[in-house]
Enzyme design. Structure first.
Site, PDB file in Angstrom:
ATOM      1  N   CYS A  58      28.242  42.116  -5.887  1.00 57.42           N
ATOM      2  CA  CYS A  58      27.786  41.147  -4.886  1.00 57.42           C
ATOM      3  C   CYS A  58      27.295  41.848  -3.621  1.00 57.42           C
ATOM      4  O   CYS A  58      27.904  42.808  -3.155  1.00 57.42           O
ATOM      5  CB  CYS A  58      28.914  40.181  -4.535  1.00 57.42           C
ATOM      6  SG  CYS A  58      28.406  38.845  -3.436  1.00 57.42           S
ATOM      7  N   SER A  81      34.660  43.532 -12.793  1.00 62.71           N
ATOM      8  CA  SER A  81      34.426  44.922 -13.215  1.00 62.71           C
ATOM      9  C   SER A  81      35.397  45.413 -14.282  1.00 62.71           C
ATOM     10  O   SER A  81      34.977  46.026 -15.267  1.00 62.71           O
ATOM     11  CB  SER A  81      34.476  45.852 -12.000  1.00 62.71           C
ATOM     12  OG  SER A  81      33.479  45.513 -11.081  1.00 62.71           O
ATOM     13  N   ARG A 102      21.310  37.920  -4.236  1.00 65.74           N
ATOM     14  CA  ARG A 102      22.490  38.433  -3.526  1.00 65.74           C
ATOM     15  C   ARG A 102      23.423  39.051  -4.560  1.00 65.74           C
ATOM     16  O   ARG A 102      24.454  38.513  -4.906  1.00 65.74           O
ATOM     17  CB  ARG A 102      23.186  37.306  -2.757  1.00 65.74           C
ATOM     18  CG  ARG A 102      22.321  36.770  -1.641  1.00 65.74           C
ATOM     19  CD  ARG A 102      22.978  35.687  -0.848  1.00 65.74           C
ATOM     20  NE  ARG A 102      23.530  34.614  -1.645  1.00 65.74           N
ATOM     21  CZ  ARG A 102      22.814  33.671  -2.251  1.00 65.74           C
ATOM     22  NH1 ARG A 102      21.494  33.708  -2.183  1.00 65.74           N
ATOM     23  NH2 ARG A 102      23.393  32.717  -2.936  1.00 65.74           N
TER      24      ARG A 102
END
Length: 387
Positions: A222, A285, A311
């Site tokens: 992000c 992740s 974004r």
């Protein structure tokens, strides 16, 4: 205490994950006595971990695997899973494109319309394996597809945006989603996110949220904090929203779980989030690094393919083990990214916390040197905490 930035502007100090540490109490427990279970929307899970609703993290297969292990995988219903029947060639393109062509490719791929029949198909595929069908939509998507989601048998609906609030103003020509009415109309529990403040968390609970996602911009993929300049470090955001949960519970007797969403990589991160007040965490992740993850060692944020203001970006996290090794071990790595549940149980037993509620009450100290103190050799040799 307020800090003076300049004449007419004050600020409150907020704390990030690497600035705090957890303090052992007066007793310790055997790990066999630890209970890490939690509940959301009447669904009880043994592992307080959800996998992020990102296309490189959760597909039907991953949702089934996570459910079997005792966690939850949230499927993005506005991603490639509902735009393409066969996602394999799409993933191949995303994984192989160069850095400079990535954003343009994503915008092109995500311009393919969402197909309602694929929403139904994906949910039914998850349910056919006896798994928990947790899915995610934006507020606009919820307005369009909420009924299809409910009719298809989903168990949980996450309504997600960078920031969600009950007080959303729009031009007269556009009707915004009434969160309170939406909760009343939906026959399944609805989770709202994301937010980072006491006031908004409380408003979302009063609107009927079954859970609250906390976190703006801390995720690895992000870039909202850089693009928009918006965010609050996770420990402070979690503590503020958890205070709202406790106030709401005191007032109504209704307990609304707080889910820390973003910036969580290691077992230690999970422990800190819960110690700050979270009931569970949402991670991207660590799951994207699993062999079974759809992203082939990559993952990207939900706002990455925005046609006007992306974004997020594509992160190469690699592949380090199976999803079972990531969640429950045995760990193959020495950096805290494997056996996340084992790390949580060991931390809780060391701190003397038998369950999640007790873990939320452990002592927290400000410790900016926590990850560097005495770690000269690890840093020099790129081992363990020095990676």
């Amino acid at each position: 205490m307020d800090i003076i930035i300049g004449y007419g502007k004050k600020a409150r100090r907020a704390y990030g994950m690497n600035e705090i540490a957890l303090v052992p109490g007066t007793c310790t427990l055997d790990p066999a006595l630890i209970d890490t279970s939690w509940s959301i929307g009447g669904i009880k899970r043994d592992i307080p971990i959800l996998a992020s609703a990102m296309d490189g993290v959760v597909d039907v297969k991953m949702a089934n695997l996570l459910s079997d292990l005792g966690a939850i995988g949230v499927l993005n219903l506005e991603g490639i899973q509902t735009r393409y029947d066969d996602t394999t060639p799409i993933i191949e393109k995303i994984a192989s494109v160069g850095k400079t062509e990535f954003v343009e490719l994503m915008q092109k791929l995500y311009a393919e319309p969402i197909k309602p029949e694929l929403i139904k198909k994906r949910i039914e595929n998850i349910k056919s394996s006896g798994s928990i069908a947790a899915v995610s939509l934006t507020p606009l998507g919820a307005s369009k597809y909420g009924k299809i989601v409910a009719d298809s048998g989903a168990d949980l609906l996450f309504v997600q945006a960078t920031v969600v609030s009950t007080n959303h103003l729009t031009p007269e020509s556009i009707s915004s989603l009434d969160l309170q009415q939406f909760c009343k109309d939906m026959p399944i529990p609805v989770v709202f996110g994301n937010c980072v403040t006491y006031e908004v968390a409380l408003e979302l609970m009063e609107a009927g949220a079954a859970g609250i996602l906390v976190g703006i911009g801390p995720g690895a993929a992000c870039t909202s904090r850089g693009v928009l300049g918006i965010g609050v470090p996770q420990p402070t955001a979690i503590a503020d929203c958890a205070a709202a949960r406790d106030e709401y519970y005191k007032r109504t007797g209704v307990y609304t779980p707080i889910i820390a969403d973003g910036g969580i990589i290691t077992g230690g991160d999970i422990c800190k989030c819960i110690a700050c007040g979270a009931d569970s965490v949402m991670i991207g992740s660590p799951v994207a690094r699993a062999v079974e993850a759809p992203g082939r060692g990559y993952h990207w944020g939900m706002a990455t393919p925005s046609p006007v203001l992306p974004r997020g970006t594509r992160i190469n996290v690699g592949t380090t083990g199976t999803i079972e090794e990531v969640l429950i071990g045995p760990a193959k790595l020495d950096d805290g990214t494997h056996n996340l549940l084992g790390a949580l149980k060991t931390s809780m037993s060391t701190l003397g916390a038998q369950n999640i509620k007790e873990m939320q009450k452990v002592e927290v100290v400000i410790a900016p040197s926590l990850l560097t103190e005495g770690k000269v050799y690890q840093k020099a040799q790129q081992l363990g905490m020095g990676k």
